[in-house]
Write an enzyme that holds these catalytic residues in place. Structure first.
Site, PDB file in Angstrom:
ATOM      1  N   ARG A 197      23.806  45.649  -6.033  1.00 27.87           N
ATOM      2  CA  ARG A 197      22.984  46.366  -5.052  1.00 27.87           C
ATOM      3  C   ARG A 197      23.728  47.367  -4.185  1.00 27.87           C
ATOM      4  NH1 ARG A 197      23.897  44.450  -0.227  1.00 27.87           N
ATOM      5  NH2 ARG A 197      21.959  45.147   0.703  1.00 27.87           N
ATOM      6  N   GLN A 198      25.072  47.382  -4.186  1.00 27.53           N
ATOM      7  CA  GLN A 198      25.756  48.217  -3.194  1.00 27.53           C
ATOM      8  C   GLN A 198      25.576  49.713  -3.425  1.00 27.53           C
ATOM      9  OE1 GLN A 198      26.661  47.634  -0.332  1.00 27.53           O
ATOM     10  NE2 GLN A 198      27.347  45.538  -0.122  1.00 27.53           N
ATOM     11  N   THR A 199      25.747  50.174  -4.654  1.00 26.96           N
ATOM     12  CA  THR A 199      25.620  51.619  -4.890  1.00 26.96           C
ATOM     13  C   THR A 199      24.211  52.084  -4.521  1.00 26.96           C
ATOM     14  OG1 THR A 199      27.239  51.524  -6.657  1.00 26.96           O
ATOM     15  CG2 THR A 199      25.808  53.449  -6.624  1.00 26.96           C
ATOM     16  N   GLU A 258      26.338  43.810 -12.686  1.00 29.93           N
ATOM     17  CA  GLU A 258      26.014  42.672 -13.546  1.00 29.93           C
ATOM     18  C   GLU A 258      25.506  43.071 -14.942  1.00 29.93           C
ATOM     19  OE1 GLU A 258      24.338  39.452 -10.428  1.00 29.93           O
ATOM     20  OE2 GLU A 258      23.739  41.534 -10.155  1.00 29.93           O
ATOM     21  N   ALA A 305      21.509  57.318  -8.544  1.00 29.43           N
ATOM     22  CA  ALA A 305      22.461  56.314  -9.057  1.00 29.43           C
ATOM     23  C   ALA A 305      21.973  54.879  -8.858  1.00 29.43           C
ATOM     24  CB  ALA A 305      23.806  56.489  -8.367  1.00 29.43           C
ATOM     25  N   LYS A 306      21.980  54.116  -9.945  1.00 33.44           N
ATOM     26  CA  LYS A 306      21.636  52.698  -9.883  1.00 33.44           C
ATOM     27  C   LYS A 306      22.890  51.844 -10.031  1.00 33.44           C
ATOM     28  CE  LYS A 306      18.563  53.114 -13.299  1.00 33.44           C
ATOM     29  NZ  LYS A 306      17.416  52.866 -14.203  1.00 33.44           N
ATOM     30  N   GLY A 353      36.716  45.161  -5.825  1.00 32.15           N
ATOM     31  CA  GLY A 353      37.350  45.671  -7.029  1.00 32.15           C
ATOM     32  C   GLY A 353      36.416  46.505  -7.880  1.00 32.15           C
TER      33      GLY A 353
END
Lengths: 289, 330
Positions: free
Chosen positions: B89-91, B286, B281-282, B47
């Site tokens: 962490r995904q991006t 969270e 991009a970071k 999501g």
């Protein structure tokens, strides 16, 4: 009991006949916003469900002589938007507007709110403060009971198995009267009342309190009239210091009443009542016309 | 009485698994017969918008529109492991792996184009909308689908990205346990009813360092969501734990904020590109929640002079604290 039949009634007579015939085996459903949950949780297990949601004879807000009458299957949204209920009694519309969410208000009914017997029912304190009377019908009888005497216990009202709540009625507003309602919930929508208070006042031009009725929610096993506080205020001039004294008095009463309740109630409600009560009373005074 | 107060808070947050733990993402980029490009990666969409952001990155590399990226994930039989959708962490991590795989594919496509178009070098070659062409002479052009038709096996490139973190010294606590860090700040105004203990957050401003905003709308959605979650955490969500029993075991009593409780929030996206990140991009999953809580607590303190050290600050707890303060002062 195993559910055998769901009957969608169209006429009041049909409902009363079905109740006379099936008595304890039958349960009435209107909006279903509490009923269906109880059914799912197996707290109720009727053999016959009688759906009254489309019985027009139970869905009305009307003037009848000196009274305003509201049919039991009238939805909260209808009450909230009613043009028949005067501005002085806006507190009742506010109470209906505080129920759950738009979806619940579009389904739930005032009769269900009363008969479900929840201590936190939103419209009931307002109706109690209005001195409302419950009109009860069965196949061969119609009777009237003051709403404050209609409750037996948490979740229990004085209805015989063949009876249905037909309507509630109360005297229409007169000059000098006003009704204020305040609900303290833990959030602004879909909240179950922590405390709800409705105050009806009748004053003269010098804010002398000629009459006062206070309905409370979530402060006892079922919604009640707060008669000691009423007696304290009656006949007094409603200056700020008198109101302050009344709120202190209300707090003391609750300290005693809730002494045996869990901390979240006994350590909170006797103090939080003060702000809620003051706001409700001031709202009532602000709509007096 | 209703009293208003303002509060601010700021935070920094280390993203990724960190502390030297191997934080690895893998991806394939594969040319399709119709000239589209498929990305295979084990990143999970929960999501947060991973499918969108992680499609935008290879589209940018290959000069394609997002519609020409076929994003295949969440099927472990055909996708390589890309770690969890956790730790923000995904991006960053999987974004890097995908970008690297897409770049490998891009280089291969250029190499083929140079050969097929009989060019001297790859200088001045452009890649746009599924075509590779010479900028100074656009008739020298080959399409992705033409290249795909020449292949016996689908053209497919693989890449692995491993984040660089160092385990801290267990004795001194020194080291570089996380990379990259992200920063955020929040300001709120609250109204406290001193007679009921009820706290209303009436407005907020929320700034988040994102490195580079891959998708600003999704970021704003995350920021709104983080704000709401923090409000729930700090002033609403109470398990009602008593001797191991949870009283508020349903969503009618364990309450979270509704749209009726949310204030107007001004979201501020701060772009400060991170040089090890895909296009800078970071992750922000969270951190968008963290600064909101202390800002609310500070605002409550500013409003009523009570320092709340336990959350959630329910009306009952706050009213008790306010009354104790009044009694002490009296």
């Amino acid at each position: 009991m195993e559910l055998k039949k769901v009957i969608k009634a169209e006429k009041l007579d049909e409902v009363l006949n079905l109740l006379a015939e099936n008595r304890e085996r039958a349960k009435v459903i209107a909006g279903g916003t509490d009923f269906v949950i109880q059914l799912r949780e197996k707290k109720i297990a009727p053999e016959v469900i009688i759906d009254i949601s489309d019985v027009d004879e139970l869905n009305f807000i009307r003037k009848s002589g000196e009274f305003i009458e509201i049919g039991a299957a009238t939805k909260f949204t209808t009450i909230k938007n009613s043009g028949i209920i005067s501005d002085a009694f806006k507190g009742l519309k506010d109470a209906a507007g505080h129920v759950g969410s738009p979806q619940i208000r579009n389904l739930g009914t005032v009769g269900g709110n009363i008969c479900n017997g929840s201590p936190a029912a939103d419209t009931v304190p307002a109706l109690l403060a209005l001195g409302a009377v419950a009109v009860v019908k069965s196949k061969n009888n119609t009777r009237e009971v003051p709403l404050e005497e209609f409750y037996l216990d948490r979740g229990k009202v004085k209805l015989e198995p063949d009876e249905i709540l037909y309507a509630v009625k109360f005297l229409n507003s007169k000059p000098g009267q006003g009704l204020g309602f305040v609900k303290l919930g833990l959030r602004n929508a879909l909240a179950i009342s922590s405390i709800s208070i409705a105050v009806f006042v009748e004053t003269d031009n010098d804010i002398n309190c000629k009459d006062v009725r206070i309905g409370s929610g979530a402060l006892a096993k079922f919604p009640i009239r707060e008669k000691e506080v009423e007696a304290f205020l009656k006949g007094k001039t409603l200056h700020e210091d008198v109101i302050e004294e009344a709120t202190e008095f209300f707090g003391k009463i609750l300290e005693q009443r809730l002494a045996g309740r869990p901390p979240v109630e006994k350590d909170y409600k006797p103090y939080a009542i003060k702000g809620v009560f003051k706001e409700a009373l001031n709202k009532a005074l602000s709509v007096v016309c | 009485m209703k009293k208003r107060g303002k509060g601010i808070a700021c935070i920094f947050y280390g993203t990724g698994y960190g502390n030297g733990f191997p934080d690895v993402s893998r991806a394939y980029a594969e040319l399709q017969p119709d000239g589209k490009v498929a990305i295979y990666t084990g990143a999970t969409e929960v999501g947060q918008g991973a499918k969108t952001a992680l499609s935008q990155i290879p589209a940018e590399v290959l000069g394609l529109s997002v519609d020409d990226i076929i994003f295949i994930n969440e099927d472990t039989s055909i996708t390589p492991d890309a770690g969890t959708a956790a730790a923000t962490r995904q991006t960053y991590n999987t974004g890097n792996a995908i970008k690297m795989a897409a770049e490998e594919l891009r280089n291969e496509l250029i190499k083929i184009a140079v050969k097929e178009l009989e060019l001297n070098s790859d200088i001045g070659l452009k890649m746009k909308d599924g075509k590779i062409f010479l900028e100074i002479y656009p008739d020298k052009c080959i399409t992705f689908s033409q290249i795909a038709a020449m292949q016996e096996e689908p053209l497919r490139k693989f890449a692995v990205f491993t984040a660089q973190t160092v385990q801290i010294d267990p004795e001194t606590g020194q080291g570089a346990p996380y990379w990259p860090y992200t920063f955020s700040a929040c300001a709120v105004e609250v109204e406290v009813d001193t007679e009921t203990g009820k706290v209303e957050v009436i407005r907020g401003a929320h700034a988040q360092d994102v490195g580079r905003a891959v998708n600003p709308t999704l970021i704003e959605g995350q920021m709104d969501g983080g704000f709401a979650m923090a409000m729930g955490y700090v002033i609403y969500e109470d398990l009602g734990l008593e001797n191991g029993k949870i009283w508020n075991n349903k969503l009618s009593s364990y309450i979270i904020p509704t749209s009726m409780d949310m204030p107007e929030i001004q979201n501020i996206i701060v772009e400060d590109p991170e040089n090890t990140a895909p296009y800078g991009a970071k992750g922000i999953g969270e951190p968008v929640m963290i600064s909101v809580g202390p800002a609310i607590l500070n605002a409550i303190y500013d409003a009523v002079g009570v320092r709340m050290t336990e959350i959630p600050v329910t009306p009952a707890k706050l009213l008790k604290a306010i009354r104790e303060k009044e009694q002490k002062e009296a």
